[in-house]
Design an enzyme around this catalytic site. Sequence first.
Site, PDB file in Angstrom:
ATOM      1  N   GLU A  44       0.804  -1.229   0.000  1.00 30.80           N
ATOM      2  CA  GLU A  44       0.000   0.000   0.000  1.00 30.80           C
ATOM      3  C   GLU A  44       0.832   1.272   0.000  1.00 30.80           C
ATOM      4  O   GLU A  44       0.602   2.183   0.802  1.00 30.80           O
ATOM      5  CB  GLU A  44      -0.981  -0.026   1.180  1.00 30.80           C
ATOM      6  CG  GLU A  44      -1.899  -1.240   1.141  1.00 30.80           C
ATOM      7  CD  GLU A  44      -2.850  -1.343   2.332  1.00 30.80           C
ATOM      8  OE1 GLU A  44      -2.895  -0.419   3.147  1.00 30.80           O
ATOM      9  OE2 GLU A  44      -3.545  -2.370   2.428  1.00 30.80           O
TER      10      GLU A  44
ATOM     11  N   GLU B 256      -5.618 -11.152  -1.647  1.00 27.03           N
ATOM     12  CA  GLU B 256      -6.481 -11.035  -0.452  1.00 27.03           C
ATOM     13  C   GLU B 256      -7.950 -11.028  -0.872  1.00 27.03           C
ATOM     14  O   GLU B 256      -8.727 -10.156  -0.478  1.00 27.03           O
ATOM     15  CB  GLU B 256      -6.142  -9.747   0.314  1.00 27.03           C
ATOM     16  CG  GLU B 256      -4.680  -9.629   0.705  1.00 27.03           C
ATOM     17  CD  GLU B 256      -4.334  -8.370   1.499  1.00 27.03           C
ATOM     18  OE1 GLU B 256      -5.255  -7.703   2.007  1.00 27.03           O
ATOM     19  OE2 GLU B 256      -3.139  -8.063   1.604  1.00 27.03           O
TER      20      GLU B 256
HETATM   21  O1  G3I Z   1      -6.455  -9.682  18.622  1.00 25.00           O
HETATM   22  C1  G3I Z   1      -7.194  -8.543  19.094  1.00 25.00           C
HETATM   23  C2  G3I Z   1      -8.163  -8.971  20.194  1.00 25.00           C
HETATM   24  O2  G3I Z   1      -7.420  -9.441  21.285  1.00 25.00           O
HETATM   25  C3  G3I Z   1      -9.014  -7.750  20.575  1.00 25.00           C
HETATM   26  O3  G3I Z   1      -9.973  -8.142  21.508  1.00 25.00           O
HETATM   27  C4  G3I Z   1      -9.713  -7.178  19.372  1.00 25.00           C
HETATM   28  C5  G3I Z   1     -10.506  -5.912  19.685  1.00 25.00           C
HETATM   29  O4  G3I Z   1     -10.596  -5.059  18.591  1.00 25.00           O
HETATM   30  O5  G3I Z   1      -8.747  -6.850  18.397  1.00 25.00           O
HETATM   31  C6  G3I Z   1      -7.985  -7.956  17.952  1.00 25.00           C
HETATM   32  O6  G3I Z   1      -7.070  -7.527  16.963  1.00 25.00           O
HETATM   33  C7  G3I Z   1      -7.624  -7.219  15.702  1.00 25.00           C
HETATM   34  C8  G3I Z   1      -6.926  -8.094  14.659  1.00 25.00           C
HETATM   35  O7  G3I Z   1      -7.345  -7.714  13.376  1.00 25.00           O
HETATM   36  C9  G3I Z   1      -7.210  -9.593  14.860  1.00 25.00           C
HETATM   37  O8  G3I Z   1      -8.551  -9.867  14.640  1.00 25.00           O
HETATM   38  C10 G3I Z   1      -7.351  -5.756  15.410  1.00 25.00           C
HETATM   39  O9  G3I Z   1      -8.112  -4.922  16.276  1.00 25.00           O
HETATM   40  C11 G3I Z   1      -7.714  -5.427  13.981  1.00 25.00           C
HETATM   41  O10 G3I Z   1      -7.284  -4.086  13.683  1.00 25.00           O
HETATM   42  C12 G3I Z   1      -7.005  -6.391  13.050  1.00 25.00           C
HETATM   43  O11 G3I Z   1      -7.456  -6.116  11.730  1.00 25.00           O
HETATM   44  C13 G3I Z   1      -6.660  -6.643  10.702  1.00 25.00           C
HETATM   45  C14 G3I Z   1      -6.336  -5.521   9.743  1.00 25.00           C
HETATM   46  O12 G3I Z   1      -5.592  -6.049   8.649  1.00 25.00           O
HETATM   47  C15 G3I Z   1      -5.510  -4.428  10.398  1.00 25.00           C
HETATM   48  O13 G3I Z   1      -5.322  -3.398   9.529  1.00 25.00           O
HETATM   49  C16 G3I Z   1      -7.447  -7.727  10.000  1.00 25.00           C
HETATM   50  O14 G3I Z   1      -7.603  -8.851  10.863  1.00 25.00           O
HETATM   51  C17 G3I Z   1      -6.715  -8.171   8.733  1.00 25.00           C
HETATM   52  O15 G3I Z   1      -7.561  -8.989   7.966  1.00 25.00           O
HETATM   53  C18 G3I Z   1      -6.350  -6.947   7.903  1.00 25.00           C
HETATM   54  O16 G3I Z   1      -5.612  -7.367   6.776  1.00 25.00           O
HETATM   55  C19 G3I Z   1      -5.233  -6.344   5.875  1.00 25.00           C
HETATM   56  C20 G3I Z   1      -3.971  -6.793   5.195  1.00 25.00           C
HETATM   57  O17 G3I Z   1      -2.987  -7.039   6.160  1.00 25.00           O
HETATM   58  C21 G3I Z   1      -3.482  -5.763   4.192  1.00 25.00           C
HETATM   59  N1  G3I Z   1      -4.502  -5.463   3.228  1.00 25.00           N
HETATM   60  C22 G3I Z   1      -5.765  -5.027   3.815  1.00 25.00           C
HETATM   61  C23 G3I Z   1      -6.279  -6.080   4.786  1.00 25.00           C
HETATM   62  C24 G3I Z   1      -7.593  -5.660   5.314  1.00 25.00           C
HETATM   63  O18 G3I Z   1      -7.443  -4.487   6.107  1.00 25.00           O
END
Ligand code: G3I
Length: 374
Positions: free
Chosen positions: A158, A263
């Site tokens: 990105e 993705e």
């Molecule tokens: O693990 C914690 C958990 O302990 C907590 O209770 C909860 C509360 O919000 O958060 C959990 O972490 C989250 C994590 O995903 C695991 O589920 C984070 O808040 C959340 O921000 C995180 O989001 C990830 C996101 O990237 C972050 O930007 C998504 O899972 C993941 O699918 C997403 O993947 C990205 C790629 O890396 C890059 N391209 C875009 C794609 C979608 O955003």
Amino acid sequence: MSRSLALVAGAALAAAVVHASGSEAPALKSLKPAGLRLGVALSQKQSDGEDKAALGLALRHFDQVSPENLLKWERVHPEPERYEFGPADRYVELGRSRGLFVVGHVLVWHQQTPAWVFAGEGGQPIDRATALARLKSHIDAVVGRYRGRIGGWDVVNEALEEDGTLRKTPWRTAIGDDYIARAFALAHAADPTAELYYNDYNLWKPAKRAGALRIVAQLKAQGLRVDGIGEQAHWGIDDPPLAAIDETLAAIRASGTRALITELDMDVLPRDPDMWGADLAKKQKIKAATNVYPQGLPDDVQQRLARRYADVFALFLKHDVGRVTFWGVTDADTWLDDFPIPGRVNHPLLWDRDGREKPAFAAVAEALRQGARR
Ligand code: G3I
């Protein structure tokens, strides 16, 4: 009957036959053309073996895995002198022991990177030399640890604005425009055998696609290794238009670099143009208006989703993409439940929340069969 409708009808018939005979649906990876890697992103619960049902589906149907979160900087290198490799070690070992192609995601991104990485001495902005030193020690440690075992890395993620210019990220501010080339050079030095990718979203937009092609052409002109341009493909059930996807895959292929779909998922909920930047109150309103399938996806939408998957897979196969990776196994763990509006129920993948195949599964299976026959 359109080609996609014919595909879906054929797929539905195939599914009916399978269920009538009582046997399991075929593994997707057994249907695909040999040159295509077919993969899925695993959550840590899955790669740790806690979510056995989803892991079982992943291992049965795919020959490639990506880590949804566990190799991101904040997870693997939370503090300057502290690396946390446990979950990543288990993920890599799982993939290797099953003979899967293991992808690393991601080395350089402006998100999910701890604040200390960009902090200078005494509250000052970080200087170029320090930023380069941090980048090098991170890449040496992480890529070096999995040398010869992680087959390909998303090196930079990105880096582009929607208009195709370079995004103003903390990496670019600290190092300059050559942070991208530096990252590719460091990754190659740390593992000369690994494939290296540039990854971004919305590359179906002509200006952004041109930006990605320009970045990769410049890297190659400097003699750097680049094996693929990844379009994330977080798409909707109706957009982007198929013609735009077609043009982008053709343009990437014509540039001489492999196109990868890294993705893939299909947001099925109605979109609101304000949903990405809205404040909390507005998001609540948008949630109420757009969370329209909380009890499950109605049949007609299941069929539309299946057609959409058939259509995009026909394009992936037409343009000989190197890999298609789904961003999640089942609808139970899709990131789209919480983005861009938290707390909705989305249905973007091939298996529903209970791990049952959706019509989209049969549509992809049939598209792969047809692609393998070509
Ligand atoms: O693990 C914690 C958990 O302990 C907590 O209770 C909860 C509360 O919000 O958060 C959990 O972490 C989250 C994590 O995903 C695991 O589920 C984070 O808040 C959340 O921000 C995180 O989001 C990830 C996101 O990237 C972050 O930007 C998504 O899972 C993941 O699918 C997403 O993947 C990205 C790629 O890396 C890059 N391209 C875009 C794609 C979608 O955003």
